[in-house]
Design a protein around this motif. Sequence first.
Motif, PDB file in Angstrom:
ATOM      1  N   SER A 188      17.145 -41.842  21.138  1.00  0.00           N
ATOM      2  CA  SER A 188      16.574 -41.916  19.801  1.00  0.00           C
ATOM      3  C   SER A 188      17.641 -42.272  18.762  1.00  0.00           C
ATOM      4  O   SER A 188      17.363 -42.966  17.787  1.00  0.00           O
ATOM      5  CB  SER A 188      15.884 -40.590  19.491  1.00  0.00           C
ATOM      6  N   VAL A 189      18.883 -41.806  18.996  1.00  0.00           N
ATOM      7  CA  VAL A 189      19.977 -42.150  18.080  1.00  0.00           C
ATOM      8  C   VAL A 189      20.174 -43.667  18.067  1.00  0.00           C
ATOM      9  O   VAL A 189      20.241 -44.289  17.006  1.00  0.00           O
ATOM     10  CB  VAL A 189      21.284 -41.426  18.491  1.00  0.00           C
ATOM     11  N   LEU A 242      17.390 -37.502  23.055  1.00  0.00           N
ATOM     12  CA  LEU A 242      17.871 -37.571  21.676  1.00  0.00           C
ATOM     13  C   LEU A 242      18.884 -38.707  21.540  1.00  0.00           C
ATOM     14  O   LEU A 242      18.913 -39.419  20.537  1.00  0.00           O
ATOM     15  CB  LEU A 242      18.527 -36.246  21.276  1.00  0.00           C
ATOM     16  N   ALA A 301      13.180 -31.321  18.547  1.00  0.00           N
ATOM     17  CA  ALA A 301      14.079 -31.151  19.687  1.00  0.00           C
ATOM     18  C   ALA A 301      14.169 -29.679  20.077  1.00  0.00           C
ATOM     19  O   ALA A 301      14.073 -29.320  21.254  1.00  0.00           O
ATOM     20  CB  ALA A 301      15.463 -31.696  19.340  1.00  0.00           C
ATOM     21  N   ALA A 351      13.084 -33.834  12.862  1.00  0.00           N
ATOM     22  CA  ALA A 351      13.655 -34.290  14.135  1.00  0.00           C
ATOM     23  C   ALA A 351      14.317 -33.122  14.859  1.00  0.00           C
ATOM     24  O   ALA A 351      14.157 -32.939  16.073  1.00  0.00           O
ATOM     25  CB  ALA A 351      14.678 -35.397  13.876  1.00  0.00           C
ATOM     26  N   TYR A 352      15.066 -32.322  14.095  1.00  0.00           N
ATOM     27  CA  TYR A 352      15.761 -31.175  14.677  1.00  0.00           C
ATOM     28  C   TYR A 352      14.751 -30.195  15.264  1.00  0.00           C
ATOM     29  O   TYR A 352      14.901 -29.701  16.382  1.00  0.00           O
ATOM     30  CB  TYR A 352      16.594 -30.507  13.583  1.00  0.00           C
ATOM     31  N   ASP A 405      18.559 -35.592  14.808  1.00  0.00           N
ATOM     32  CA  ASP A 405      18.787 -35.831  16.243  1.00  0.00           C
ATOM     33  C   ASP A 405      20.229 -35.518  16.620  1.00  0.00           C
ATOM     34  O   ASP A 405      20.498 -34.905  17.652  1.00  0.00           O
ATOM     35  CB  ASP A 405      18.482 -37.297  16.596  1.00  0.00           C
ATOM     36  N   SER A 456      17.318 -45.323  16.231  1.00  0.00           N
ATOM     37  CA  SER A 456      17.405 -45.132  14.785  1.00  0.00           C
ATOM     38  C   SER A 456      18.426 -46.082  14.179  1.00  0.00           C
ATOM     39  O   SER A 456      18.197 -46.660  13.115  1.00  0.00           O
ATOM     40  CB  SER A 456      17.799 -43.698  14.449  1.00  0.00           C
ATOM     41  N   THR A 501      16.046 -38.732  10.389  1.00  0.00           N
ATOM     42  CA  THR A 501      15.846 -38.511  11.822  1.00  0.00           C
ATOM     43  C   THR A 501      17.171 -38.559  12.570  1.00  0.00           C
ATOM     44  O   THR A 501      17.434 -37.742  13.452  1.00  0.00           O
ATOM     45  CB  THR A 501      14.927 -39.617  12.385  1.00  0.00           C
ATOM     46  N   ARG A 508      21.537 -32.816  19.176  1.00  0.00           N
ATOM     47  CA  ARG A 508      22.208 -33.356  20.362  1.00  0.00           C
ATOM     48  C   ARG A 508      23.647 -32.867  20.475  1.00  0.00           C
ATOM     49  O   ARG A 508      24.118 -32.549  21.570  1.00  0.00           O
ATOM     50  CB  ARG A 508      22.194 -34.891  20.285  1.00  0.00           C
TER      51      ARG A 508
END
Lengths: 462, 296
Positions: free
Chosen positions: A164-165, A161, A93, A89-90, A277, A168, A273, A281
């Motif tokens: 996405s948080v 992001l 991004a 995930a990192y 993220d 998740s 993830t 972020r």
Amino acid sequence: MGLTSSLNIAVGALDADQGAISVTSNNIANVNTPGYTREIAELQEADPISYGNLVLGNGVQLGQVQSQRNSILQLRLDQESQQQSSSNAYLNAMQQVQTLFNETSGTGLQSSISAFFNSLQQLSTDPSNTALRQGVMTAAQDMTQQFNQASSNLTNIQANLNLSVSQSVNQINALTAQIAQANTEVTTAQGLGENAGTFIDQRDQLVQQLSGLTDVSEITTNDGSVTLTTSSGIPLVVENQNFQLATQTNTSTGMQDVYSQGTDITSQITGGTLGGDIAARDQAIPSVLSSLDSIAAGIENSFNSAQTAGYDLNGNPGTNFFATPSASGAGAAAGMAVALTDPSQIAASATGAVGDNGNLNNMIAIQNQTVVNGQTPMNAYSNLIFQIGNDVSNAQSENQGAQLAVQQIQNQIGSVSGVSLDEEAANLALYQRSYQAMAQVASVVNDLMLAAINLGDSSTQS
Amino acid sequence: MARVNPDITPDLLYSIELSKQNQATASEEIATGRKLNQLSDDPSAAAELVQTNAQSSENDQFIQNTDDIQSRFQVADSTLNTAVQVMNSAISLAIEGSSGTVSSANQQAIAQQVLGLQQQMLSLANTSYQGTYLFAGTDVTTQPFAQGSSGAVVYNGNNSTASAQIANGQSVNLNVPGSQLFQNGSGSVFQSLNDLYNALQSGTGVSTAATEVQQAFDQLNSQRVFYGNVLNQLQANETFLNQESVNLTQEQTNIAGADITQAATDLSQSETAEQAVTAATAQILQMPTLMSYLQP
């Protein structure tokens, strides 16, 4: 002792073989099912029968069906999955961030900063030339737009992001609820002494999915249920109960913070993830933004003070070249703007004479002055470029390492739990032969019994 | 014997993916001509490239500056060249006017010629280039020389110079103030022409005025050398900058450019590897298990 008991042994053996064939059949059926753990039919001798001092065997019975699993490997798989998903995930991004700084093709911020200083150099050869002054204005506007654009693109990645948080967290809540349910099924089955293999397989799959989302610590309790917490000890699932996570907008950053039982746990989440993220972020992107802000603020402040030391084309004292950034520099890149409205306002002259370029030379000198945290603007920028590239490159290595580790552990798990068609074929043949043999025995016993029944009857021939 | 993982497909697919990635890297290098396509390919090279690109861009600007200053100086130099010729004519007229045999009427006629030269000189001293006066010091929008009612020429410019960078740490002055060229204390062009005119008109002190003109000529000639010197310097500088430009381009290529031969070799190797691993995978996946040999 007698023919009847032999017949019973035969019937029992046929049952046991049918059971074993059913286990083999189930294994073969699930050969491609993800997370399926192969099962083995454990045949055992039936309790013997004693006749006085004579002990006779009583055939075979299907003892239990055993799932072939190694819970330590499963645990390690979960841990490595957290690592892999987090770095994945990192990496995703930061790869987006790195493409914003398109320096390898020479079309990034460097070219517009250079173009701005070059326009000043050009003007210094003919400081009263209006066309050249316009050139400086245009170059300055281009440069501020590039800073604005870079900053807003970074903020957009951050906003994605953030989305996405939230997603998740929703997925985590759905999974923990399912895992709590699976706990109930496993403990119930085990309480009845049944093989809970199928339920454990399902639960392992759910825990693995959860590990892809966040960091998870697992403890299996005696009754067979699994207790899940985050690595910092925040409970997620305890027996048949799950603890929901929630998101809440942080008023200062505008980002979604993650809460458990009313406590902000955002910074404690490191895996999956969600962890990746959050790291991108809340740390990586803000750090890039702040470096950009420093460069923008350094250029703005130094040009403003140079401007006000000189005189414009009409002999008036110079006014601020750029908008004044905040004292901390925060938001400088996003808000960077040219404050001058007319090319004549460029304070090229140090003396007031229109052909003087002394102050222009002072502005040109800014490119070699340490105006950005002890660095020249270009050095500060090239350091930022190094940092971004290095960050992505490290994340790539970490991700590759984690991927290989996951793959290796999956191989190890497969070597314990995976269904081998060769093995199953051999077992199938084995059970088939013993079934056929036992059926043969039953048939013989049947003949013998018939003979016994017709004993002394001359009209029949056995 | 340890049991092995019966499912070998993930390993096989990983091998295929790996060789596809190698192939993609090599193709990208060939397509872009760069080995540095993402910052993460080589972070320190990317940082170095930023610096080199900035240097290269600055160097190009120095070449541009040098060209611009050169054009300006060529105009100034040729103007002063003409001014020197005008002074030469003035010297000839002064010698002619100061000889014992010249009649008063002729002296008047010569005086008129001197007046003409003075006007010509005035227009030369007021030469402008791209809208600014070349000899006004830094007061470039003010016409530097004007003739007063007494016939004396007044300087309205200033005595300042401006300088511009032509290379890293190297600057040149952009001008010599008009006062220094045409109204120098050690020999003033306009003063000497005016004095010569007055002397010829009155018929007295012509030879003194002639000496004055000679001094002004010498002074103009020596001040003018500055422009010639700077032009030479600019020419040398341009050669240097062009060489620097070649060096920087070479450096950019060294940092970011692909070794095409190497990339082509890599590409063909990765293609071969991919074909091999794909063929092997297909063969392995089709291998029969014991199941295929069991008799019903």
